[in-house]
Motif scaffolding. Structure first.
Motif, PDB file in Angstrom:
ATOM      1  N   VAL A  28       0.880  -1.119  -0.090  1.00  0.00           N
ATOM      2  CA  VAL A  28      -0.039  -0.049   0.089  1.00  0.00           C
ATOM      3  C   VAL A  28       0.918   1.400   0.144  1.00  0.00           C
ATOM      4  N   ASP A  29       0.640   2.162  -0.793  1.00  0.00           N
ATOM      5  CA  ASP A  29       1.223   3.584  -0.857  1.00  0.00           C
ATOM      6  C   ASP A  29       0.260   4.584  -0.864  1.00  0.00           C
ATOM      7  N   LYS A  30       1.031   5.710  -0.247  1.00  0.00           N
ATOM      8  CA  LYS A  30       0.125   6.894  -0.128  1.00  0.00           C
ATOM      9  C   LYS A  30      -1.306   6.802   0.367  1.00  0.00           C
ATOM     10  N   MET A  31      -1.171   6.087   1.608  1.00  0.00           N
ATOM     11  CA  MET A  31      -2.447   6.298   2.271  1.00  0.00           C
ATOM     12  C   MET A  31      -2.668   7.334   2.987  1.00  0.00           C
ATOM     13  N   ARG A  32      -3.989   7.855   2.916  1.00  0.00           N
ATOM     14  CA  ARG A  32      -4.392   9.202   3.497  1.00  0.00           C
ATOM     15  C   ARG A  32      -5.742   9.105   3.982  1.00  0.00           C
ATOM     16  N   TRP A  33      -5.674  10.024   5.154  1.00  0.00           N
ATOM     17  CA  TRP A  33      -7.232  10.228   5.766  1.00  0.00           C
ATOM     18  C   TRP A  33      -7.276  11.506   5.972  1.00  0.00           C
ATOM     19  N   PRO A  34      -7.661  12.324   4.803  1.00  0.00           N
ATOM     20  CA  PRO A  34      -7.846  13.899   4.941  1.00  0.00           C
ATOM     21  C   PRO A  34      -8.801  14.568   5.749  1.00  0.00           C
ATOM     22  N   ARG A  35      -9.983  13.617   6.271  1.00  0.00           N
ATOM     23  CA  ARG A  35     -10.874  14.047   7.156  1.00  0.00           C
ATOM     24  C   ARG A  35     -11.172  12.897   8.028  1.00  0.00           C
ATOM     25  N   PRO A  36     -11.817  13.255   9.144  1.00  0.00           N
ATOM     26  CA  PRO A  36     -12.068  12.139  10.104  1.00  0.00           C
ATOM     27  C   PRO A  36     -13.423  11.645   9.774  1.00  0.00           C
ATOM     28  N   THR A  37     -13.899  10.216  10.006  1.00  0.00           N
ATOM     29  CA  THR A  37     -14.927   9.525   9.622  1.00  0.00           C
ATOM     30  C   THR A  37     -15.791   9.569  11.170  1.00  0.00           C
ATOM     31  N   ARG A  38     -16.891   9.974  10.913  1.00  0.00           N
ATOM     32  CA  ARG A  38     -17.882  10.257  12.167  1.00  0.00           C
ATOM     33  C   ARG A  38     -18.866   9.337  12.356  1.00  0.00           C
ATOM     34  N   ALA A  39     -19.569   9.083  13.626  1.00  0.00           N
ATOM     35  CA  ALA A  39     -20.568   8.294  13.785  1.00  0.00           C
ATOM     36  C   ALA A  39     -21.702   9.063  12.608  1.00  0.00           C
ATOM     37  N   GLY A  40     -22.371   8.003  12.100  1.00  0.00           N
ATOM     38  CA  GLY A  40     -23.598   8.331  11.299  1.00  0.00           C
ATOM     39  C   GLY A  40     -23.117   8.654   9.962  1.00  0.00           C
ATOM     40  N   ASP A  41     -21.793   8.551   9.464  1.00  0.00           N
ATOM     41  CA  ASP A  41     -21.114   8.710   8.186  1.00  0.00           C
ATOM     42  C   ASP A  41     -21.501   7.526   7.466  1.00  0.00           C
ATOM     43  N   THR A  42     -22.029   7.544   6.265  1.00  0.00           N
ATOM     44  CA  THR A  42     -22.276   6.675   5.356  1.00  0.00           C
ATOM     45  C   THR A  42     -21.131   6.432   4.173  1.00  0.00           C
ATOM     46  N   LEU A  43     -20.180   5.295   4.247  1.00  0.00           N
ATOM     47  CA  LEU A  43     -18.911   5.423   3.191  1.00  0.00           C
ATOM     48  C   LEU A  43     -19.230   4.351   2.136  1.00  0.00           C
ATOM     49  N   GLN A  44     -18.741   5.059   1.017  1.00  0.00           N
ATOM     50  CA  GLN A  44     -19.002   4.291  -0.156  1.00  0.00           C
ATOM     51  C   GLN A  44     -17.524   4.269  -0.664  1.00  0.00           C
ATOM     52  N   ALA A  45     -16.828   3.353  -1.333  1.00  0.00           N
ATOM     53  CA  ALA A  45     -15.642   3.313  -1.968  1.00  0.00           C
ATOM     54  C   ALA A  45     -15.538   3.226  -3.499  1.00  0.00           C
ATOM     55  N   SER A  46     -14.686   3.881  -4.073  1.00  0.00           N
ATOM     56  CA  SER A  46     -14.348   3.278  -5.434  1.00  0.00           C
ATOM     57  C   SER A  46     -13.063   3.091  -5.754  1.00  0.00           C
ATOM     58  N   VAL A  47     -12.935   2.201  -6.815  1.00  0.00           N
ATOM     59  CA  VAL A  47     -11.396   1.636  -7.224  1.00  0.00           C
ATOM     60  C   VAL A  47     -11.230   1.930  -8.718  1.00  0.00           C
ATOM     61  N   GLU A  48     -10.201   2.577  -8.902  1.00  0.00           N
ATOM     62  CA  GLU A  48      -9.834   2.963 -10.240  1.00  0.00           C
ATOM     63  C   GLU A  48      -8.498   2.088 -10.758  1.00  0.00           C
ATOM     64  N   VAL A  49      -8.260   1.707 -11.682  1.00  0.00           N
ATOM     65  CA  VAL A  49      -7.108   1.002 -12.249  1.00  0.00           C
ATOM     66  C   VAL A  49      -6.413   2.121 -12.721  1.00  0.00           C
ATOM     67  N   LEU A  50      -5.038   2.206 -12.358  1.00  0.00           N
ATOM     68  CA  LEU A  50      -4.044   3.082 -12.740  1.00  0.00           C
ATOM     69  C   LEU A  50      -3.223   2.668 -13.806  1.00  0.00           C
ATOM     70  N   SER A  51      -2.606   1.424 -13.546  1.00  0.00           N
ATOM     71  CA  SER A  51      -1.828   0.962 -14.548  1.00  0.00           C
ATOM     72  C   SER A  51      -1.619  -0.673 -14.571  1.00  0.00           C
ATOM     73  N   GLY A  52      -0.941  -1.322 -15.373  1.00  0.00           N
ATOM     74  CA  GLY A  52      -0.727  -2.797 -15.045  1.00  0.00           C
ATOM     75  C   GLY A  52       0.445  -3.055 -15.921  1.00  0.00           C
ATOM     76  N   LYS A  53       1.215  -4.071 -15.316  1.00  0.00           N
ATOM     77  CA  LYS A  53       2.539  -4.664 -15.649  1.00  0.00           C
ATOM     78  C   LYS A  53       2.379  -5.954 -15.793  1.00  0.00           C
ATOM     79  N   ARG A  54       2.562  -6.861 -16.780  1.00  0.00           N
ATOM     80  CA  ARG A  54       2.880  -8.174 -16.797  1.00  0.00           C
ATOM     81  C   ARG A  54       4.109  -8.559 -16.235  1.00  0.00           C
ATOM     82  N   SER A  55       4.091  -9.574 -15.437  1.00  0.00           N
ATOM     83  CA  SER A  55       5.613 -10.061 -14.599  1.00  0.00           C
ATOM     84  C   SER A  55       6.373 -10.723 -15.584  1.00  0.00           C
ATOM     85  N   GLY A  56       7.778 -10.173 -15.520  1.00  0.00           N
ATOM     86  CA  GLY A  56       8.695 -10.882 -16.383  1.00  0.00           C
ATOM     87  C   GLY A  56       9.252 -12.169 -15.833  1.00  0.00           C
TER      88      GLY A  56
END
Length: 149
Positions: A85-113
Motif C-alpha cells: 500500500v502506498d500513499k494512504m491518507r485520511w484527509p478528514r475524520p469519519t464520524r458516527a452516522g457517516d455512510t461510506l462508499q468506495a471506488s476503485v480505479e485501475v491506474l496501470s498494469g504490468k505483466r510479470s517478467g
C-alpha cells in the motif's frame, strides 16, 4: 472473472455503502486503536478532531470489506492479493452516522517478467462519506492472474 488483461487503466468500480454508528467506532477503537478521541466522546470534544472520530484503521478496514464484497472484489480471478500500500491518507475524520462508499480505479498494469502467469495491477481506492467528501485514499498493487500465459 476479471483477469490481468481486463483491468485496463481508467476502469472504475464502485462499492455498496456502510454506515458507522458510535458503537461501531467505540468497539473497533477499544480493540485496535484505544486512543481517547476514538473511545471517549467527552474527551474527544477537546481533541484535534473536536469530537468522536473513527480510527483511520477502522475506515481502512471498512473500505477493504466494501471492496472485497463488491462486484470487483468478487470477480478478480485469483482474489485481491495485495503487494503493498502506498500513499494512504485520511484527509478528514469519519464520524458516527457517516455512510461510506468506495471506488476503485485501475491506474496501470504490468505483466510479470519472472512469472508469466501473472501481472501487477496498480489501483487507487477512494472512500467518501455521504457528502462526497474524501475520508480515505490509497494506492495499492495487486497480483492478478493472466487469462492466457
Amino acid at each position: 472473472m476479471l483477469y490481468f488483461e481486463d483491468l485496463t487503466p481508467g476502469l472504475r468500480f464502485h462499492t455498496a455503502s456502510v454506515t458507522l454508528s458510535e458503537q461501531d467506532i467505540h468497539a473497533f477503537a477499544h480493540q485496535y486503536d484505544p486512543q481517547y478521541f476514538h473511545t471517549d466522546n467527552t474527551r474527544a470534544e477537546d481533541s484535534v478532531f473536536a469530537g468522536l472520530a473513527a480510527s483511520g484503521w477502522h475506515t481502512s478496514s471498512l473500505t477493504m470489506r466494501l471492496v472485497v464484497e463488491s462486484e470487483f472484489g468478487r470477480s478478480v480471478a485469483n482474489g485481491l492479493i495485495g503487494m503493498g500500500v502506498d500513499k494512504m491518507r485520511w484527509p478528514r475524520p469519519t464520524r458516527a452516522g457517516d455512510t461510506l462508499q468506495a471506488s476503485v480505479e485501475v491506474l496501470s498494469g504490468k505483466r510479470s517478467g519472472s512469472q508469466p502467469d501473472f501481472g501487477v495491477v496498480k489501483l487507487r481506492w477512494v472512500t467518501r462519506n455521504q457528502q462526497q467528501e474524501e475520508v480515505m485514499s490509497l494506492e495499492t498493487a495487486i497480483w492478478v492472474a493472466v487469462r492466457q500465459p
